[in-house]
Design an enzyme around this catalytic site. Structure first.
Site, PDB file in Angstrom:
ATOM      1  N   LYS A  22       0.830  -1.202   0.000  1.00 12.81           N
ATOM      2  CA  LYS A  22       0.000   0.000   0.000  1.00 12.81           C
ATOM      3  C   LYS A  22       0.869   1.259   0.000  1.00 12.81           C
ATOM      4  CE  LYS A  22      -3.512   0.136   2.916  1.00 12.81           C
ATOM      5  NZ  LYS A  22      -4.911   0.535   2.834  1.00 12.81           N
ATOM      6  N   ARG A  91      -2.889   3.072   8.983  1.00  9.84           N
ATOM      7  CA  ARG A  91      -3.288   1.777   8.401  1.00  9.84           C
ATOM      8  C   ARG A  91      -2.089   0.879   8.186  1.00  9.84           C
ATOM      9  NH1 ARG A  91      -8.412   3.000   5.359  1.00  9.84           N
ATOM     10  NH2 ARG A  91      -8.418   5.259   5.179  1.00  9.84           N
ATOM     11  N   GLY A 100      -7.887  -6.836   5.564  1.00 10.65           N
ATOM     12  CA  GLY A 100      -8.686  -6.926   6.782  1.00 10.65           C
ATOM     13  C   GLY A 100      -8.047  -7.714   7.912  1.00 10.65           C
ATOM     14  N   MET A 102      -5.209  -6.945   9.585  1.00  9.68           N
ATOM     15  CA  MET A 102      -4.510  -6.169  10.616  1.00  9.68           C
ATOM     16  C   MET A 102      -5.324  -4.906  10.929  1.00  9.68           C
ATOM     17  SD  MET A 102      -0.564  -6.754   9.560  1.00  9.68           S
ATOM     18  CE  MET A 102      -0.788  -6.463   7.830  1.00  9.68           C
ATOM     19  N   ARG A 335      -3.661  -0.733  -6.245  1.00 12.01           N
ATOM     20  CA  ARG A 335      -2.777  -1.906  -6.310  1.00 12.01           C
ATOM     21  C   ARG A 335      -3.151  -2.667  -7.570  1.00 12.01           C
ATOM     22  NH1 ARG A 335      -6.041  -5.190  -1.629  1.00 12.01           N
ATOM     23  NH2 ARG A 335      -7.931  -5.063  -2.820  1.00 12.01           N
ATOM     24  N   HIS A 451      -2.203 -43.005  -0.757  1.00 14.27           N
ATOM     25  CA  HIS A 451      -2.692 -43.771  -1.896  1.00 14.27           C
ATOM     26  C   HIS A 451      -3.887 -43.072  -2.544  1.00 14.27           C
ATOM     27  CE1 HIS A 451      -5.170 -46.944  -3.788  1.00 14.27           C
ATOM     28  NE2 HIS A 451      -3.992 -47.358  -4.230  1.00 14.27           N
ATOM     29  N   ARG A 575       3.687 -46.980 -13.547  1.00  8.53           N
ATOM     30  CA  ARG A 575       3.732 -47.883 -12.386  1.00  8.53           C
ATOM     31  C   ARG A 575       3.094 -49.200 -12.815  1.00  8.53           C
ATOM     32  NH1 ARG A 575       2.259 -42.821  -9.518  1.00  8.53           N
ATOM     33  NH2 ARG A 575       3.782 -42.424  -7.869  1.00  8.53           N
ATOM     34  N   SER A 782      15.472 -40.788 -12.643  1.00  3.70           N
ATOM     35  CA  SER A 782      14.206 -40.100 -12.416  1.00  3.70           C
ATOM     36  C   SER A 782      14.031 -39.959 -10.914  1.00  3.70           C
ATOM     37  CB  SER A 782      13.041 -40.900 -13.023  1.00  3.70           C
ATOM     38  OG  SER A 782      11.846 -40.198 -12.804  1.00  3.70           O
ATOM     39  N   THR A 785      10.520 -38.139  -5.838  1.00  2.00           N
ATOM     40  CA  THR A 785      10.598 -37.196  -4.715  1.00  2.00           C
ATOM     41  C   THR A 785       9.607 -37.516  -3.605  1.00  2.00           C
ATOM     42  OG1 THR A 785       9.259 -35.751  -6.082  1.00  2.00           O
ATOM     43  CG2 THR A 785      11.617 -35.254  -5.943  1.00  2.00           C
ATOM     44  N   CYS A 850       9.584 -37.825 -11.241  1.00  2.00           N
ATOM     45  CA  CYS A 850       8.245 -38.401 -11.417  1.00  2.00           C
ATOM     46  C   CYS A 850       7.477 -38.472 -10.110  1.00  2.00           C
ATOM     47  CB  CYS A 850       8.332 -39.769 -12.081  1.00  2.00           C
ATOM     48  SG  CYS A 850       9.276 -40.964 -11.122  1.00  2.00           S
ATOM     49  N   TYR A 870      13.243 -33.094 -17.760  1.00  2.00           N
ATOM     50  CA  TYR A 870      11.774 -33.125 -17.837  1.00  2.00           C
ATOM     51  C   TYR A 870      11.154 -33.332 -16.460  1.00  2.00           C
ATOM     52  CZ  TYR A 870      12.089 -38.215 -17.405  1.00  2.00           C
ATOM     53  OH  TYR A 870      12.338 -39.475 -16.938  1.00  2.00           O
TER      54      TYR A 870
HETATM   55  C1  PEP Z   1       8.261 -41.467  -5.679  1.00  5.39           C
HETATM   56  O1  PEP Z   1       8.634 -42.083  -4.690  1.00  5.39           O
HETATM   57  O2  PEP Z   1       8.360 -40.245  -5.809  1.00  5.39           O
HETATM   58  C2  PEP Z   1       7.645 -42.188  -6.813  1.00  5.39           C
HETATM   59  C3  PEP Z   1       7.361 -41.575  -7.933  1.00  5.39           C
HETATM   60  O3  PEP Z   1       7.312 -43.485  -6.592  1.00  5.39           O
HETATM   61  P1  PEP Z   1       6.026 -43.962  -5.774  1.00  5.39           P
HETATM   62  O4  PEP Z   1       5.223 -42.764  -5.447  1.00  5.39           O
HETATM   63  O5  PEP Z   1       5.328 -44.923  -6.637  1.00  5.39           O
HETATM   64  O6  PEP Z   1       6.678 -44.585  -4.573  1.00  5.39           O
END
Ligand code: PEP
Ligand code: MG
Length: 899
Positions: A22, A91, A100, A102, A335, A451, A575, A782, A785, A850, A870
């Site tokens: 602001k 303000r 709103g 603060m 803004r 899952h 998978r 790959s 994560t 992945c 990728y």
């Molecule tokens: C992962 O572990 O990130 C992965 C892609 O494998 P999954 O989720 O099937 O264990």
């Protein structure tokens, strides 16, 4: 030396970190020569110092005094001057808008004397007393901590006494009396008096705004919006102007375009004879700006001109607050305006057509999250009531259906044409048919990588998980949530974008954007300013500039085909576990229960043709594009019956005097043998293939034979074989030898070359840390994560989000779940190490990701920065990843950050 205060004439838009949004924009408008009531901004630095030490920095008082004197000199009157008081508003204004959340205190400078002066100079006695009573009320509650309800009660009693329907019926005398009542309330509640000294009012008001940064409301809001806790707020001290001085005065808000649809043209509300807060509070009905044109043509024309100047200057949709004081227009705030996702796309595209911004800038101004919102049906927000439960918004969209409590019932009802919502405590691979049949999945346990969440996202199915307010009683076929009981067959509505559950059927709005992607993203008819035209243009721009490839996680031909329509450039993760379920489960059981090699080989041989057919379908759907097929990953016991259910079956057979089924007994032995306390850290991934003879060979043979079959049919199959959960290069070396042997066998037998690159997932810290060695055996990496986050943090991906993440978020340990957005500092560091060492060992190493992070906007930016080739994500996330990969490539373009 630190400087804590800037006059509006000294700052600018580029100083938002220091002056807050602001303050920076007020300074910008001042610099542009627009009529802004004079004032100054106390910086966020001062706030941070105050919050750190519990006291203002020493110089702050002096700096404020100096700026106030300058303001008074320019105005020719002093703060609270008895005969003609200068009045101030105080303000908050943080770096990121927190509407709103603060405190605001208006009319600073009024006291028992100056209220009389104000009455005289304004010629409005009632107005003066009303302003004073508002100050006492606001100051009492926000600065002195008195319960605001006490003031409301006093006002209510007064109205009742006077038989007044609303505040406007109270006259100056009534309001003067109310001031005294309010002062008495303050004295009674705090033991102190409302301060008459205007300087003290100002000092304490500034301090109250600082403190409100850590108020409960503000903290909650920051957590939801992922705003860091340590930024602090600036405080804007500004000369008051009044829109409530008669019919030639008023206040309003305006947008340079319609923020809901993006359509060009002024858009806003105006309320005559009112202050800004009355417009926002909606106490009286506002009129449109067209009516302002009739009421006050001169102000309207000015307003229109200023809005045009602002939009050209900011090169974006702006919203403003304005006040007209006795025919003089004042700009109180501007803004870059908030807008719906639809408007964001439409406006970005329009501004390109108007030559105000480039196509890259337009891309920077939209977001993957916005696109995701446009892709799914949504509830008509005006007509949904209060939710009965909240959970984690795991897969977006809106769905309505009858609650069902197991997979079989979901399938049965869906086959009869009923729309159903599958409600479970948590899902397992066995629930898959029910999930396919259902409109949405709702669970009371589990987080974003549970899952239910992963599978639902993969299918583009709505999912809310970890809704802890739900008590699911599968046996009784009902759930209860916050006092509401929902029995099987009762219709409920699930909002996977917001993470909410509603009773009954909420009305749905379908998505044209989803239809656009489903039909392959063809150029829509009409112009580029419709939402579809804008989406088409900006997707095209993203594809032009992005460096990251985008693949999909898909494990059926249908998903693969859809992913391709959505723009996927291959499959990054296929998978294979679902290929071992359903009808085939008994073959898997036979494989596990086998007492001899011959028995096991027989079971594997029976699985082989089934798997081959699965791969043929997928390779066909992705013909000409890479398909990364992962060898079996989950613990084998997941393919056996549930231990408790089996034990109950056996015990009940025994209790009835019979002998348990021999097969059950055999299964029980196997289940017991294979039981693990920590299955996610047990016999899974590459370990399976190393201890179950023939398992890897069977899978590789199925892949290789599918490649041969596709080649014979004239196709261009590009299978890649990926080994999961590698810890050490030795594991990969053994598996790779076996893989290559089978590939050679199949190739020689068919007389057709079968070349499948062999690579590995990097999903354990040890693998990341020894990536250089692993790369000697891997043709690609790959990053998994999900597991990498689980094992780096030591967080069970199935449990922790529901168990304690809310407490962690509350305490500010992190602002977003590391399962949702990659933790750059820890997990990200492992990714960087693995990329560097992997590439050093093998310069042409292909590297992707992945895990679920592959479709998360902020994470996509990280993977771009980390130099991956990728990202791979669920098919429905592919457009989001394409868009964000494009935005990530615009490093340095304003607005291209992923926040
Ligand atoms: C992962 O572990 O990130 C992965 C892609 O494998 P999954 O989720 O099937 O264990
Ligand atoms: Mg994994």
């Amino acid at each position: 030396m630190n400087r804590y205060v800037y006059d509006f004439t000294e700052g600018g838009r580029e100083m938002a970190d220091l002056l807050g949004g602001k303050g920076a924009n007020l300074a910008e408008m001042t610099r542009m020569g627009l009529p802004v009531p004079p004032g100054f901004t106390v910086t966020t630095l001062a706030c941070r110092a105050f919050l750190a030490h519990g006291a203002e920095p020493e110089e702050l008082g002096r700096e404020v005094a100096r700026h106030l004197t300058a303001l008074e000199q320019a105005a020719g009157r002093q703060l609270g001057q008895p005969d003609d008081p200068l009045l101030l508003s105080v303000r908050s204004g943080a770096r990121f808008s927190m509407p709103g959340m603060m405190e605001t205190i208006l009319d600073i400078g009024l006291n028992d004397d100056s209220v009389l002066g104000l009455a005289k100079v304004s010629g409005h006695e009632r107005f003066a007393w009303d302003s004073y009573r508002r100050l006492v009320q606001m100051f009492g509650s926000t600065v002195m901590g008195v319960d605001g309800a006490l003031f409301e009660e006093a006002l209510g009693r007064l109205k009742e006494d006077r038989g007044a329907a609303d505040d406007l019926r109270l006259d100056a005398h009534d309001l003067a009396g109310l001031v005294e009542t309010y002062k008495a309330v303050i004295r009674r509640e705090t033991g102190a008096d409302f301060p008459q000294d205007p300087q003290e009012q100002l000092r304490r008001a500034i301090r109250a705004v600082f403190s409100s940064w850590n108020g409960e409301r503000a903290r909650l809001y920051r957590r939801r919006e992922h705003i860091a806790d340590d930024l602090g707020t600036a405080v804007n001290v500004q000369t008051m102007v009044f829109g409530n001085l008669g019919s030639d005065s008023g206040s309003g808000v305006a947008f340079t375009r319609d923020p809901a649809t993006g359509r060009p043209g002024l858009y806003g509300d105006y309320l005559a004879n009112a202050q800004g807060e009355d417009v926002v509070a909606g106490i009286r009905n506002t009129v449109t700006l067209d009516e302002l044109e009739e009421l006050d043509p001169l102000s309207y024309t000015r307003l229109r001109d200023y809005l045009r100047i602002l939009e050209n200057h900011y090169r974006d949709l702006c919203d403003i607050e304005f006040t007209i004081e006795r025919g003089k227009l004042w700009m109180l705030q501007t803004r870059v305006g908030k807008r719906t996702a639809e408007a964001a796309f439409a406006i970005a595209s329009e501004l390109v057509d108007e030559d105000l911004i480039t196509a890259d800038e337009a891309l920077a101004r939209v977001s993957g999250e916005g696109l995701a919102r446009l892709m799914f049906p949504r509830f008509d927000t005006a007509s949904v009531g209060a939710p009965i439960a909240h959970g984690i918004p795991a897969s977006p969209g809106a769905a309505v259906g009858a609650a069902v409590f197991d997979s079989a019932e979901a399938v049965r009802r869906a086959a009869a044409g009923e729309k159903v919502i599958l409600v479970r405590q948590e899902t397992t691979p066995d629930d898959l048919p029910g999930m396919v049949a259902a409109q949405a999945v709702l669970t009371s346990r589990g987080g974003k990588t549970s899952h239910a969440a992963v599978v639902a996202r993969g299918m583009g199915k709505v999912c809310v998980c970890g809704a802890e307010e739900l008590t699911v009683d599968t046996g009784a076929r009902r759930f209860t949530a916050n006092g509401t009981t929902v029995t099987e067959g009762t219709v409920i509505s699930v909002d996977g974008t917001a993470g909410a559950v509603y009773p009954g059927a909420a009305p749905l709005i379908d998505s044209v954007v989803m239809r656009y992607f489903e039909t392959g993203g063809q150029a829509p008819g009409g112009n580029s300013q419709t939402v579809l035209g804008a989406v088409h243009r900006l997707m095209g721009q993203a594809d032009t500039v992005r460096r990251l490839g985008v693949r999909a996680n898909a494990d059926t031909p249908e998903d693969a085909a859809r992913a391709r329509r959505f723009g996927a450039e291959g499959i990054g993760l296929c998978r294979t576990e679902h290929m071992f379920l359903g009808e085939r489960r008994r073959l898997v059981e036979a494989m596990i229960l086998a007492r001899t090699d011959a028995e096991r080989d027989k079971a594997l041989a029976a699985l082989l043709p089934l798997q081959r057919q699965d791969f043929v379908g997928i390779l066909q759907a992705m013909d000409g594009l890479p398909v990364t097929i992962r060898l079996l990953d989950p613990p084998l016991h997941e393919f056996l019956p549930d231990r408790t259910e089996l034990a109950v079956r056996i015990a009940s057979a025994e209790a009835h005097g019979g002998t348990p089924d021999a097969h059950d007994a055999e299964l029980m032995t196997a289940v017991n043998r294979m039981h693990e306390e920590n299955p996610m850290l047990g016999l899974r991934g590459v370990r399976l293939g190393l201890v179950v003879p023939g398992l890897t060979a069977m899978q590789v043979r199925a892949i290789a034979e599918a490649v041969v079959e596709r080649k014979r049919a004239g196709g261009d199959p590009r299978a890649e074989i990926m080994v999961p959960l590698i810890d050490t290069v030795q594991e990969l070396r053994i598996v790779r030898t076996e893989v290559e042997q089978v590939l050679t066998e199949v190739s020689e037998a068919a007389g057709i070359p079968v070349e499948c690159p062999v690579g590995t997932m990097i999903e354990l810290p040890r693998a990341a840390l020894t990536a250089g060695r692993i790369a000697q055996e891997a043709q690609f990496f790959s990053f998994g994560t999900n597991d990498l986050t689980q094992t780096t943090w030591g967080f069970s991906r199935d449990d922790v989000e529901a168990a304690f993440f809310s407490a962690y978020l509350e305490k500010g340990i992190f602002t977003v779940s590391p399962f949702e957005t990659i933790d750059r500092e820890g997990v990200g560091r492992l990714v960087e190490i693995a990329v560097a060492e992997g590439r050093a060992a093998r310069p042409d190493l292909k590297i992707g990701v992945c895990g679920e992070h592959g479709g998360d906007p902020a994470s996509v930016h990280f993977f771009h920065d980390a130099g991956l080739d990728y990202v791979s994500c669920s098919p429905f996330r592919v457009p989001v990843a394409r868009l964000e990969a494009g935005r990530a490539a615009l490093a340095g373009t304003e607005g291209s950050d992923s926040r």
